[in-house]
Design an enzyme around this catalytic site. Structure first.
Site, mmCIF file in Angstrom:
data_model
loop_
_atom_site.group_PDB
_atom_site.id
_atom_site.type_symbol
_atom_site.label_atom_id
_atom_site.label_comp_id
_atom_site.label_asym_id
_atom_site.label_seq_id
_atom_site.Cartn_x
_atom_site.Cartn_y
_atom_site.Cartn_z
ATOM 1 N N HIS A 230 0.845 -1.191 0.000
ATOM 2 C CA HIS A 230 0.000 0.000 0.000
ATOM 3 C C HIS A 230 0.882 1.243 0.000
ATOM 4 O O HIS A 230 2.077 1.174 0.261
ATOM 5 C CB HIS A 230 -0.952 0.010 1.200
ATOM 6 N N GLU B 237 -2.957 4.354 2.994
ATOM 7 C CA GLU B 237 -2.942 4.585 4.436
ATOM 8 C C GLU B 237 -2.679 6.065 4.646
ATOM 9 O O GLU B 237 -1.700 6.601 4.153
ATOM 10 C CB GLU B 237 -1.837 3.772 5.116
#
Length: 106
Positions: free
Chosen positions: A34, A78
């Site tokens: 991510h 994130e």
């Protein structure tokens, strides 16, 4: 190199920092890849509200406040309220076996 452990490292170049972490499994279902972005202190609550309609892909389990969302194209993001200094301070305060932390070069 700012920190090193058996399955990963924190790297820093100027204001950019990266966490490289080797997954325990290469199966796509357990993929943890991510993009994490720092947000200004106090800004995450407003972002959480603004992004309320985006699907979540994980609950926060890391140091500091984080919001894990899928963008409209399905990319894992994130949003993290903190920086490398706060992450390393957390690691120093809660040492884990095999994690070595390095001071920045002079």
């Amino acid at each position: 190199l700012r920190a090193l452990w058996a399955d990963g490292a924190y790297l820093e170049l100027g204001t950019l920092w990266l966490c490289l972490a080797r997954a325990r499994s290469a199966a796509p279902a357990t993929d943890y890849s991510h993009l994490a972005l720092d947000v200004a202190p106090g800004a995450l609550a407003a972002l959480r509200e603004r992004l309320a309609d985006l699907p979540r892909w994980q609950e926060n389990r890391s140091e500091g406040e984080s919001l894990y969302v899928l963008d409209p194209d399905g990319h894992r993001l994130e949003l993290h309220e903190g920086d490398l200094a706060s992450r390393l301070a957390h690691c120093r305060a809660r040492p884990e076996k095999g994690v070595e932390i390095f001071d920045p070069p002079a």
